[in-house]
Structures are given as structure tokens and as C-alpha cells.
Design an enzyme around this catalytic site. Structure first.
Site, PDB file in Angstrom:
ATOM      1  N   TYR A  49      38.869  55.728  14.034  1.00 42.78           N
ATOM      2  CA  TYR A  49      38.242  54.831  14.992  1.00 42.78           C
ATOM      3  C   TYR A  49      39.246  53.834  15.555  1.00 42.78           C
ATOM      4  CZ  TYR A  49      35.438  51.478  17.340  1.00 42.78           C
ATOM      5  OH  TYR A  49      34.932  50.681  18.327  1.00 42.78           O
ATOM      6  N   TRP A  96      40.550  51.639  19.536  1.00 42.51           N
ATOM      7  CA  TRP A  96      40.607  51.593  21.002  1.00 42.51           C
ATOM      8  C   TRP A  96      41.815  52.286  21.590  1.00 42.51           C
ATOM      9  CZ3 TRP A  96      38.598  48.040  25.101  1.00 42.51           C
ATOM     10  CH2 TRP A  96      37.222  47.809  24.925  1.00 42.51           C
TER      11      TRP A  96
HETATM   12  N1  LIG Z   1      35.121  40.683  11.562  1.00 41.45           N
HETATM   13  C1  LIG Z   1      34.995  41.435  12.648  1.00 41.45           C
HETATM   14  N2  LIG Z   1      35.617  42.627  12.700  1.00 41.45           N
HETATM   15  C2  LIG Z   1      35.482  43.384  13.794  1.00 41.45           C
HETATM   16  C3  LIG Z   1      34.715  42.969  14.905  1.00 41.45           C
HETATM   17  C4  LIG Z   1      34.069  41.702  14.821  1.00 41.45           C
HETATM   18  O1  LIG Z   1      33.363  41.273  15.753  1.00 41.45           O
HETATM   19  N3  LIG Z   1      34.257  40.961  13.698  1.00 41.45           N
HETATM   20  N4  LIG Z   1      34.610  43.754  16.021  1.00 41.45           N
HETATM   21  C5  LIG Z   1      34.778  45.185  15.827  1.00 41.45           C
HETATM   22  C6  LIG Z   1      34.902  45.910  17.088  1.00 41.45           C
HETATM   23  S1  LIG Z   1      33.621  45.701  18.196  1.00 41.45           S
HETATM   24  C7  LIG Z   1      35.917  46.766  17.359  1.00 41.45           C
HETATM   25  S2  LIG Z   1      35.850  47.719  18.782  1.00 41.45           S
HETATM   26  C8  LIG Z   1      37.032  46.944  16.429  1.00 41.45           C
HETATM   27  C9  LIG Z   1      38.388  47.166  17.125  1.00 41.45           C
HETATM   28  O2  LIG Z   1      39.272  47.739  16.226  1.00 41.45           O
HETATM   29  P1  LIG Z   1      40.487  48.653  16.700  1.00 41.45           P
HETATM   30  O3  LIG Z   1      40.132  49.384  17.933  1.00 41.45           O
HETATM   31  O4  LIG Z   1      40.915  49.443  15.527  1.00 41.45           O
HETATM   32  O5  LIG Z   1      41.559  47.535  17.043  1.00 41.45           O
HETATM   33  P2  LIG Z   1      42.906  47.636  17.882  1.00 41.45           P
HETATM   34  O6  LIG Z   1      43.759  46.506  17.429  1.00 41.45           O
HETATM   35  O7  LIG Z   1      42.605  47.720  19.334  1.00 41.45           O
HETATM   36  O8  LIG Z   1      43.529  48.981  17.363  1.00 41.45           O
HETATM   37  C10 LIG Z   1      44.088  49.949  18.175  1.00 41.45           C
HETATM   38  C11 LIG Z   1      45.420  50.353  17.578  1.00 41.45           C
HETATM   39  O9  LIG Z   1      45.946  51.422  18.346  1.00 41.45           O
HETATM   40  C12 LIG Z   1      47.329  51.216  18.514  1.00 41.45           C
HETATM   41  N5  LIG Z   1      47.763  51.933  19.725  1.00 41.45           N
HETATM   42  C13 LIG Z   1      47.742  51.514  21.013  1.00 41.45           C
HETATM   43  N6  LIG Z   1      48.235  52.460  21.822  1.00 41.45           N
HETATM   44  C14 LIG Z   1      48.556  53.507  21.032  1.00 41.45           C
HETATM   45  C15 LIG Z   1      49.117  54.786  21.299  1.00 41.45           C
HETATM   46  O10 LIG Z   1      49.378  55.160  22.422  1.00 41.45           O
HETATM   47  N7  LIG Z   1      49.315  55.611  20.234  1.00 41.45           N
HETATM   48  C16 LIG Z   1      49.008  55.248  18.959  1.00 41.45           C
HETATM   49  N8  LIG Z   1      49.218  56.125  17.982  1.00 41.45           N
HETATM   50  N9  LIG Z   1      48.486  54.032  18.688  1.00 41.45           N
HETATM   51  C17 LIG Z   1      48.261  53.189  19.706  1.00 41.45           C
HETATM   52  C18 LIG Z   1      47.489  49.717  18.631  1.00 41.45           C
HETATM   53  O11 LIG Z   1      48.802  49.327  18.326  1.00 41.45           O
HETATM   54  C19 LIG Z   1      46.444  49.230  17.631  1.00 41.45           C
HETATM   55  O12 LIG Z   1      46.988  49.004  16.360  1.00 41.45           O
HETATM   56  O13 LIG Z   1      37.112  45.810  15.557  1.00 41.45           O
HETATM   57  C20 LIG Z   1      35.896  45.581  14.863  1.00 41.45           C
HETATM   58  N10 LIG Z   1      36.102  44.594  13.833  1.00 41.45           N
HETATM   59  N1  LIG Z   2      39.648  39.243  25.232  1.00 42.34           N
HETATM   60  C1  LIG Z   2      38.982  40.178  24.557  1.00 42.34           C
HETATM   61  N2  LIG Z   2      37.842  40.691  25.062  1.00 42.34           N
HETATM   62  C2  LIG Z   2      37.144  41.625  24.368  1.00 42.34           C
HETATM   63  C3  LIG Z   2      37.619  42.130  23.141  1.00 42.34           C
HETATM   64  C4  LIG Z   2      38.822  41.555  22.611  1.00 42.34           C
HETATM   65  O1  LIG Z   2      39.280  41.919  21.510  1.00 42.34           O
HETATM   66  N3  LIG Z   2      39.464  40.597  23.346  1.00 42.34           N
HETATM   67  N4  LIG Z   2      36.935  43.132  22.506  1.00 42.34           N
HETATM   68  C5  LIG Z   2      36.005  43.935  23.282  1.00 42.34           C
HETATM   69  C6  LIG Z   2      35.104  44.697  22.416  1.00 42.34           C
HETATM   70  S1  LIG Z   2      35.728  46.062  21.595  1.00 42.34           S
HETATM   71  C7  LIG Z   2      33.799  44.396  22.266  1.00 42.34           C
HETATM   72  S2  LIG Z   2      32.786  45.390  21.306  1.00 42.34           S
HETATM   73  C8  LIG Z   2      33.209  43.232  22.925  1.00 42.34           C
HETATM   74  C9  LIG Z   2      32.320  42.479  21.944  1.00 42.34           C
HETATM   75  O2  LIG Z   2      31.509  41.598  22.582  1.00 42.34           O
HETATM   76  P1  LIG Z   2      30.503  40.701  21.721  1.00 42.34           P
HETATM   77  O3  LIG Z   2      29.925  41.501  20.637  1.00 42.34           O
HETATM   78  O4  LIG Z   2      29.574  40.077  22.661  1.00 42.34           O
HETATM   79  O5  LIG Z   2      31.552  39.638  21.169  1.00 42.34           O
HETATM   80  P2  LIG Z   2      31.742  38.451  20.190  1.00 42.34           P
HETATM   81  O6  LIG Z   2      32.934  37.757  20.754  1.00 42.34           O
HETATM   82  O7  LIG Z   2      31.795  38.914  18.788  1.00 42.34           O
HETATM   83  O8  LIG Z   2      30.478  37.528  20.325  1.00 42.34           O
HETATM   84  C10 LIG Z   2      30.027  36.978  21.532  1.00 42.34           C
HETATM   85  C11 LIG Z   2      29.228  35.726  21.301  1.00 42.34           C
HETATM   86  O9  LIG Z   2      28.097  36.016  20.499  1.00 42.34           O
HETATM   87  C12 LIG Z   2      27.699  34.823  19.903  1.00 42.34           C
HETATM   88  N5  LIG Z   2      27.085  35.088  18.603  1.00 42.34           N
HETATM   89  C13 LIG Z   2      27.635  35.586  17.476  1.00 42.34           C
HETATM   90  N6  LIG Z   2      26.690  35.695  16.513  1.00 42.34           N
HETATM   91  C14 LIG Z   2      25.546  35.249  17.045  1.00 42.34           C
HETATM   92  C15 LIG Z   2      24.197  35.094  16.568  1.00 42.34           C
HETATM   93  O10 LIG Z   2      23.852  35.423  15.436  1.00 42.34           O
HETATM   94  N7  LIG Z   2      23.277  34.596  17.451  1.00 42.34           N
HETATM   95  C16 LIG Z   2      23.598  34.244  18.715  1.00 42.34           C
HETATM   96  N8  LIG Z   2      22.635  33.784  19.511  1.00 42.34           N
HETATM   97  N9  LIG Z   2      24.838  34.361  19.176  1.00 42.34           N
HETATM   98  C17 LIG Z   2      25.788  34.862  18.361  1.00 42.34           C
HETATM   99  C18 LIG Z   2      28.843  33.899  19.818  1.00 42.34           C
HETATM  100  O11 LIG Z   2      28.481  32.740  20.543  1.00 42.34           O
HETATM  101  C19 LIG Z   2      29.950  34.645  20.539  1.00 42.34           C
HETATM  102  O12 LIG Z   2      30.586  33.778  21.404  1.00 42.34           O
HETATM  103  O13 LIG Z   2      34.224  42.367  23.407  1.00 42.34           O
HETATM  104  C20 LIG Z   2      35.180  43.068  24.208  1.00 42.34           C
HETATM  105  N10 LIG Z   2      35.985  42.108  24.911  1.00 42.34           N
HETATM  106 MO   LIG Z   3      34.128  46.842  20.132  1.00 39.96          MO
END
Ligand SMILES: Nc1nc2c(c(=O)[nH]1)N[C@H]1C(S)=C(S)[C@@H](COP(=O)(O)OP(=O)(O)OC[C@H]3O[C@@H](n4cnc5c(=O)[nH]c(N)nc54)[C@H](O)[C@@H]3O)O[C@H]1N2
Ligand SMILES: Nc1nc2c(c(=O)[nH]1)N[C@H]1C(S)=C(S)[C@@H](COP(=O)(O)OP(=O)(O)OC[C@H]3O[C@@H](n4cnc5c(=O)[nH]c(N)nc54)[C@H](O)[C@@H]3O)O[C@H]1N2
Ligand SMILES: [Mo]
Length: 764
Positions: free
Chosen positions: A110, A112
Site C-alpha cells: 500500500y 501513494w
Molecule cells: N496516524 C495516521 N496515520 C496515517 C494517516 C492518518 O491520518 N493518521 N493517514 C493514512 C493515509 S490516508 C494514507 S493515504 C497513508 C499514506 O501512506 P503512504 O502512501 O505509504 O505514504 P508515502 O509517504 O506517500 O509513501 C509513498 C512512498 O513511496 C515512495 N516512492 C515515491 N515514488 C516512488 C517510485 O517511483 N518508486 C518507488 N519504489 N517508491 C517511490 C516514497 O519515497 C514514499 O516513501 O498514511 C496513513 N497513515
Molecule cells: N498537504 C497534504 N495534503 C493531503 C495529504 C498530505 O499528506 N499532505 N494527504 C492526502 C490523503 S492521502 C488523504 S486520505 C486526505 C485526508 O483527508 P482527511 O481525512 O480529511 O484529513 P485529516 O487531515 O486527517 O483531517 C481533516 C480534518 O478533520 C478534522 N477531524 C479529525 N478528527 C475529527 C473528528 O473526530 N471530528 C471532527 N468533526 N473533525 C475531525 C480535523 O479538524 C482535521 O483538520 O488528505 C490528502 N491531502
Molecule cells: Mo489517504
């Protein structure tokens, strides 16, 4: 000599400035109204010392240690040639498949990856593992796993979660109130999955306000949303929504006609709201102490929702918490009671504040993407059950009404993702990780996952190859021209996998006898043909490549979700068992899950401010998405580094909470609970509800003693603190936002952050 080349990242399209083979700067795409500041981090990330320069193998593994013995991460690496590395990988894949079966190879991988749709590391890995005999995959994603498992039962599809959702233009014209659970984080709007040419979140919100829509942000954090802030305790939104529903019911404000014609099972919810069985009316007075929202304010909000054309939305964050099914289900039920579903700009839709391109016009043309190969192993786990899988080979578990068993994992291959970024409870993961016999990682950088591998293969970044950027939520397709030569000994994932497939005798099955240039042309032309079938014309490949981008014309019609259903529910039923919106689901009720029964309800999470555990750990930690980077990507870039405090990730806290603990702005603090601890730099802000602290995800995992699970993370990765449990047996999604902690001053000397330079390398 200066060269300019079009390129793109998940955080936007840009023109790369190249001088003497180095990326020296970027200019945002001229058509982007709100280019992301994150573009400024690319150059120093790409040329950073944290790049992996050549293939490496963990010393013990090279010496034959397959039992996992010492937990990974604590031993030096030894460099090997590419030829030797490919041989080791191919032999290990063949050995494990022969001895334990294809499902014992975990290739879920898993993550991005990066924006280019052909050199998409995870997709490429899946194709290689499928071509060579199969693997265990991961289903759904960390973003909205729970929502997307639930919604098909409730409304028959998932568009309400990932789009298309109601357009902002319709909200501006037809709604007068928009209630945003989770607010609207502009930082999140910087990102498209696959990259995009346009960022519009700030402008669309501004225009919506100017059109006279009252916006209310219901969130623990005062977000970027201009308008009213209704602070709420994290993980209590369901209680608030139930109380709003209670007012609508008791004051006869619910749209009975809509409920009768378009929904099933409202009587179950009504009985629950009135306390038919438990004797507890879910009134504003009941919800006030749970949510921290004043009862009068709840009642007034309910009346406003009933009086005004209303749009309800919630960020995806709400379902990344224990019982995360409930707020999403209840939001649908509430919208049904208000009766606006299927009308332009009303009803409900998720994720407007979560990612770029939600609610902006889009054409229904599939984005450019690499097709998958069928997986002969036909084995999967719900995305976030990674540690459970490693801990319980053969173990039985429930998922969405099915009884399933975990595979017996022996080999893990990760490319394009970072579980040491994304997974919850990293100390537990680290212990379970030790059970695998081989862990192989392709990475451009020395991230957590690379440091905890046995074999590390250096991958190129997007800048080192030609590719195409494309996202279903954006109007532009961007030509990503190669900008710089491959750095050090890095190779493209495609070439790495082609060689592994070759060593396993199936190169052609993997490559389909096409080189990358041929693939790019084919993938682009597939999208162009699909567009043509919808009457949309875009440039042919050669002109697209020359121009640097292609643009879809704006669609002529607006998307109005559920419009045809509203018009004629008999002719256009939903794909639910009843054909209607299921406020009560017979299917879910039949699963018999106490943690997700037949209608939405309030279940007390193990960790929230009202839980007994809050006596010991009295602060609710929100680990939100970082505005300064994408997950762990570009943590070493200028934008991310500028936000750090003495090199640590900033932890935001209310001044009153800080005063109670004798803490001051800028101090280094220790954030801890009974799962782990990390250091962070303290930032004080009144934009947070008291009792809530915020530590963005993405600071690279940097344990004081690498290889020793439980060691202090000196950098500030919140996943050493979060709990790793499924949301419920239905969704089994990640529950990162259900997390209690305590914070104290860090008294000792502050250990250096070492994670942005390579780990120890030993002589062979
Ligand atoms: N506590 C907490 N944890 C969370 C979340 C949260 O809200 N709270 N959010 C979750 C969510 S929504 C998501 S989507 C995940 C994201 O988690 P990930 O998608 O695993 O996070 P990234 O850091 O984007 O990891 C992508 C990796 O791919 C590598 N990469 C980039 N380009 C290439 C390439 O061309 N080749 C190879 N081999 N590698 C490459 C980058 O260096 C990076 O290390 O995290 C989750 N974890
Ligand atoms: N710059 C940047 N943008 C991103 C990403 C990134 O890594 N960097 N990641 C992308 C990815 S993979 C994803 S999945 C999306 C995720 O998008 P979201 O899931 O929406 O992201 P979060 O930043 O975890 O949370 C958004 C807001 O939810 C609110 N929140 C958290 N818990 C609660 C709750 O229990 N109740 C209420 N009412 N509010 C709550 C907080 O105010 C927080 O500011 O973002 C994407 N956009
Ligand atoms: Mo995500």
C-alpha cells in the site's frame, strides 16, 4: 545551460528548471490558480543525501539469517551489485512460493508511490508478482477504507465518498447552509492522487461564501474555513448528529415524505433516538456532555438545517477512528431526514475538505492508468490489517460479513509505500515485522520501510524518467518529461521488475513486450479514445507530449448526485437490497456485529476524551495530514524542514493545556501513552479545543535505538502512539484518530535526528 521541462507531482504540475544535469528550481504550472508551496521542496528532496545510492542487503540476512532473529532496522547494510541483488530477490521469491505457496508473498505494498501513472511503483510491483505466480494483496485504502466498505450497503455506491459529489457551483447557488464536519483544511487541497493542473479549494470556498452560503465548521480544530467554528470533541460527531436528528424528530422538522419514499428503516433509528430500548433519548442534553457542544447550540443548528437548504459534508478523517462507520452512516441518515438528497447542491457528500478536486467539474473519462494482471493467488487482507496478518498466520477474522483467514506471510515486498509512515502502532508492527523471512523494498530514499528491509533496491524518482500524470479529479493530463539522469545507481521500478521477471523466466508476461515509451503512448491513447467516445476531444499523443499537457473541456452538465433516484426511485433504484437509502440495513444487521449493528448509533470508543483511559492519558491526539509535505514524502524538503522546531515535528496544543503542564512555546516535549513515545516541538494555539493536541503524520520514524521496538522516536512520528485496531468487523479500516496521549517536558539532552542521512553501512 538552462533547460525547462514539463513535469508533475501529486502536489501539482510544474516546469522544472535544469542546470548542468541538476534540478535547480520549479515554476508552477501557469494554469494553476493556487499552486502548492510544496513544489518548492522537490529540488532538495531529489538531490538530498537521503537518496539510496546503490543496492544494499542487511548484513545478517546476507549471512543466511532468515528467521528474523534480530528485529530489522538495527543492523548495518552491505552494498551489493545490481546483478547480485536481482538474483537474490528472484531466488527468494521462487523459494518462498515453492515452499509456502503464492499467498505467503505479501505484495499489498500500500502507498501513494508518485504521480506518474506508468511508473507507478505499486502497480508495477503487482504486475510483476502476478506475472511470476501471485501474491497476497491489500483491499481498499487508508484514506476511506471504512466509508467505502459501508456505503454500498447504505446508498449502493461509493461516489459520495470519492466523487463525483455535488459541485461547489450548485452548492453556491442552491444551498444556504453547509455544515462541514471536520472543517475544510486547505493544506489537504494541495494534493491530487496522480497529480493535477488545478487547485481550487480556496477559491471555491470563497465564492461559496460570497454567494451567501453560511459555512459552519464542526471540528476540534479551527480550520481554514471562513465562517463559524463549532468546536467538538474528536470522535463524538455521531452523538452530535444523533442529537440533531432527535430535534428534527421531536419538533416534527424531518421530511417525512422523503423518508417514506426514498429510505427504509427510519423507524428503527427513530426508536433509538427516543430511547425505546435503552431508555435514553439522544437529545441535545444527552449529547452535550459527550461532544462538549452546548445543548442550545445543537438545537439551534438542527432548526437552521431544517429551515435552510442544507448541504452536509464530513472529511474522510471522521471514519479513520474506532467505529468510523457510524458518523458516515449517520450523516446520510441526517441528510435523508432533511430531505435534500438528489436536489442540486443539497444532501450530503464526503471529502470536500480532504483532497483537491472534490466538487469541481470533472468529465467522466477514466484517468490514464496502468492495467493490472490477474492475481493467480486470489488472496487479500483489508488494507490496515497488516500487523494482525503477520501476528496470526492462519488466524480467523471477520470482514464485511465474511469469515476470512490470514495467510502465512514469509516474504514482504514493498514498492511505492511506507508502512513505517502509514501504519498504526509502529512498535507493534516492528515486532510482527520480525516474523517475515525476507523483506524487499524498492525506494528512492532511506525511509522507515527501507531501513527495516533485508534487501533495498534504489529506485529513480519521477524526475529521472518519462511518464504521464493524470487524476480522475482534474481536467489536465500532464506530460512528465525526464528532467535529470538517474541519480547514483538508481533504476526505474519497471526495469527492476522486468529483470526479476526475466530471472524467473517470464519477462514478456510482465512487459507485454513493450518498452516504457510504447506503454506511455498506449496508455495515453486509451484515455484519448475513451474521451472520444464521450464526445470529448484531446490532443493526440505527439502533440500532447510536445505541448506538455492536454486539457479536457469543461463538461456541459453538472453532476447532481441521486437526481435520477429522486426523480423516479422505481425506475432508477439505488444498488442497495431495497433499492432505497438504508437507514436500517437488514444485511448489516444479519452480520451480527455488536460493533456495527443494523442502524447508526453511538458507541463509546476505547480512546476519546470521555473514556476511562482519559484519566491516565488526558489529551486526544489528532494525527492529521501534514500541510508541509505529502505523508512522508519530502519530509527532508525545505517546506517541511522550515516547520520543524529544533528539527522535531511541531505538536499543537491549547495554551491552557500547556499552562497546566508547565509547558511553553518552542519547548521539546515527550508525547507518550502505553504504546510508545516520541519527541516533538511545542506550538501553542487557541485554534484547538482544550484537551486536543495535533501532530501531523509524516516525520520519518527515527527510533533512538534502531532495531529495538518501543524505543523513543526522537523525530515526532505519531504512529508510535496510535492504536492498531479495525474500525469494526464491518470496515476493518484504520483507527488512527482514536488515540489518547499525555505530554510532558523533555528534560534530558535532546538526541539528534539522524533519519535524513543514510543508516550505517558496513564493509562486505
Ligand atoms: N496516524 C495516521 N496515520 C496515517 C494517516 C492518518 O491520518 N493518521 N493517514 C493514512 C493515509 S490516508 C494514507 S493515504 C497513508 C499514506 O501512506 P503512504 O502512501 O505509504 O505514504 P508515502 O509517504 O506517500 O509513501 C509513498 C512512498 O513511496 C515512495 N516512492 C515515491 N515514488 C516512488 C517510485 O517511483 N518508486 C518507488 N519504489 N517508491 C517511490 C516514497 O519515497 C514514499 O516513501 O498514511 C496513513 N497513515
Ligand atoms: N498537504 C497534504 N495534503 C493531503 C495529504 C498530505 O499528506 N499532505 N494527504 C492526502 C490523503 S492521502 C488523504 S486520505 C486526505 C485526508 O483527508 P482527511 O481525512 O480529511 O484529513 P485529516 O487531515 O486527517 O483531517 C481533516 C480534518 O478533520 C478534522 N477531524 C479529525 N478528527 C475529527 C473528528 O473526530 N471530528 C471532527 N468533526 N473533525 C475531525 C480535523 O479538524 C482535521 O483538520 O488528505 C490528502 N491531502
Ligand atoms: Mo489517504
Amino acid at each position: 545551460m538552462t533547460e525547462l521541462k514539463p513535469h508533475a507531482a501529486h502536489w501539482g504540475a510544474f516546469t522544472a528548471v535544469v542546470e548542468h544535469g541538476r534540478l535547480t528550481g520549479v515554476h508552477p504550472f501557469a494554469r494553476d490558480p493556487e499552486p502548492s508551496p510544496l513544489l518548492q521542496s522537490i529540488a532538495n528532496a531529489v538531490h538530498s543525501p537521503s537518496r539510496i545510492d546503490r543496492p544494499y542487503v542487511r548484513r545478517g540476512w546476507l549471512a543466511g539469517d532468515r528467521a528474523g532473529g534480530a528485529p530489522r532496522g538495527g543492523e548495518p547494510f552491505v552494498s551489493v551489485s545490481w546483478e547480485r541483488a536481482i538474483g537474490l530477490v528472484a531466488d527468494e521469491i521462487a523459494r518462498v512460493r515453492a515452499e509456502h505457496g503464492a499467498a505467503s508473498i505479501f505484495g499489498g505494498s500500500y502507498g501513494w508511490s508518485s504521480a506518474g501513472r506508468f511508473h507507478h511503483a505499486r502497480q508495477q510491483l503487482h504486475r510483476m508478482l502476478a506475472a511470476t505466480g501471485g501474491y497476497t494483496a491489500q483491499l481498499t485504502n487508508y484514506s476511506y477504507a471504512t466509508g467505502m466498505t459501508l456505503m454500498p450497503h447504505i446508498v449502493g455506491s461509493n461516489e459520495c465518498i470519492y466523487g463525483p459529489v455535488a459541485e461547489w457551483a450548485d452548492i453556491a447557488r442552491h444551498a444556504r447552509l453547509m455544515v462541514c464536519f471536520g472543517g475544510m483544511r486547505y493544506g489537504n487541497g494541495q494534493v491530487h492522487s496522480g497529480g493535477g493542473g488545478e487547485h481550487l479549494m480556496q477559491r471555491t470556498v470563497r465564492e461559496t461564501v460570497a454567494a451567501g452560503v453560511r459555512l459552519i465548521s464542526v471540528a476540534p480544530v479551527r480550520s481554514d474555513l471562513p465562517g463559524e467554528w463549532l468546536p467538538i470533541r474528536p470522535s463524538t460527531d455521531t452523538a452530535l448528529m444523533l442529537a440533531l436528528a432527535h430535534v428534527l424528530l421531536e419538533e416534527d422538522l424531518a421530511d417525512r415524505e422523503f423518508l417514506a419514499r426514498y429510505t427504509v428503516g427510519f423507524e428503527h433509528l427513530a426508536g433509538y433516538l427516543r430511547g425505546a430500548e435503552d431508555g435514553v433519548a439522544k437529545s441535545p442534553a444527552w449529547a452535550a456532555p459527550i461532544t462538549g457542544v452546548d445543548a442550545e447550540r445543537i438545537a439551534a443548528l438542527a432548526r437552521d438545517c431544517a429551515r435552510l437548504p442544507t448541504m452536509l459534508t464530513a472529511t474522510w478523517a471522521l471514519q479513520r477512528a474506532q467505529y468510523g462507520e457510524q458518523p458516515f452512516w449517520m450523516l446520510v441518515a441526517l441528510a435523508a431526514m432533511l430531505g435534500g438528497i438528489g436536489r442540486p447542491g443539497q444532501g450530503f457528500g464526503f471529502g470536500y475538505g480532504s483532497i483537491a478536486g472534490m466538487g469541481t467539474p470533472r468529465s467522466e473519462v477514466p484517468s490514464v492508468s496502468l492495467p493490472s494482471l490477474g492475481n493467480p493467488a486470489n488472496s487479500f487482507i483489508p488494507v490496515a490489517r497488516l500487523t494482525d496478518m503477520l501476528e496470526n498466520p492462519g488466524g480467523e477474522y471477520q470482514y464485511n460479513g465474511q469469515t476470512l483467514h490470514y495467510p502465512d506471510t514469509r516474504l514482504i515486498y514493498w514498492a511505492g509505500g511506507n508502512p513505517f509512515h502509514h501504519h498504526q502502532d509502529l512498535n507493534r508492527l516492528q515486532r510482527a515485522w520480525a516474523r517475515a523471512e525476507a523483506i524487499i523494498v524498492n525506494e528512492p530514499w532511506w525511509t522507515g520501510v527501507a531501513r527495516h528491509a533485508d534487501i533495498v533496491l534504489p529506485a529513480t524518482t519521477t524526475l529521472e524518467r518519462d511518464d504521464i500524470s493524470s487524476s480522475g479529479r482534474d481536467r489536465f493530463i500532464i506530460a512528465m518529461h525526464q528532467v535529470i539522469p538517474p541519480q547514483h545507481q538508481a533504476r526505474n521500478d519497471f526495469d527492476i521488475f522486468a529483470d526479476i521477471a526475466d530471472a524467473l523466466g517470464v519477462r514478456d508476461r510482465f512487459t507485454e513486450q513493450r518498452d516504457p515509451a510504447t506503454w506511455l503512448r498506449i496508455l495515453y491513447e486509451r484515455t484519448r479514445s475513451a474521451a472520444a467516445r464521450s464526445g470529448l476531444e484531446i490532443l493526440d499523443f505527439d502533440r500532447f507530449w510536445e505541448a506538455g499537457f492536454a486539457e479536457f473541456p469543461a463538461p456541459s452538465e453538472r453532476v447532481v448526485p441521486f437526481a435520477s433516484f429522486r426523480q423516479d426511485p422505481a425506475q432508477s433504484p439505488l444498488r442497495t437490497p431495497s433499492g432505497k437509502i438504508e437507514i436500517f440495513s437488514e444485511t448489516i444487521a444479519r452480520f451480527g456485529y455488536a460493533d456495527c449493528p443494523g442502524h447508526p448509533l453511538w458507541l463509546e470508543p476505547r480512546e476519546y476524551l470521555g473514556a476511562p483511559k482519559a484519566l491516565r492519558f488526558p489529551l486526544h491526539l489528532l494525527s492529521v495530514q501534514p500541510a508541509s509535505r505529502l505523508h512522508g514524502q519530502m519530509d527532508q524538503g525545505t517546506v517541511s524542514v522550515a516547520t520543524k522546531i529544533a528539527g522535531r515535528e511541531p505538536l499543537s496544543m491549547h495554551p491552557a493545556d500547556a499552562a497546566r503542564r508547565g509547558l511553553e512555546e518552542g519547548m521539546i516535549v515527550r508525547v507518550f501513552n502505553d504504546r510508545g513515545a516520541c519527541l516533538a516541538g511545542l506550538v501553542l494555539t487557541e485554534d484547538l479545543l482544550e484537551g486536543v493536541v495535533m501532530l501531523p503524520t509524516g516525520a520519518w520514524f527515527d527510533p533512538l535505538e534502531p532495531g529495538s521496538p518501543g524505543s523513543l522516536c526522537v523525530h515526532g512520528n505519531p504512529n508510535v502512539l496510535t492504536e492498531d485496531i479495525g474500525t469494526s468487523r464491518l470496515g476493518q479500516g484504520p483507527s488512527a484518530h482514536s488515540c489518547l496521549v499525555e505530554v510532558e517536558r523533555w528534560g534530558g539532552p535532546v538526541p539528534p535526528v539522524k533519519v535524513h542521512v543514510p543508516p550505517p553501512i558496513a564493509e562486505a
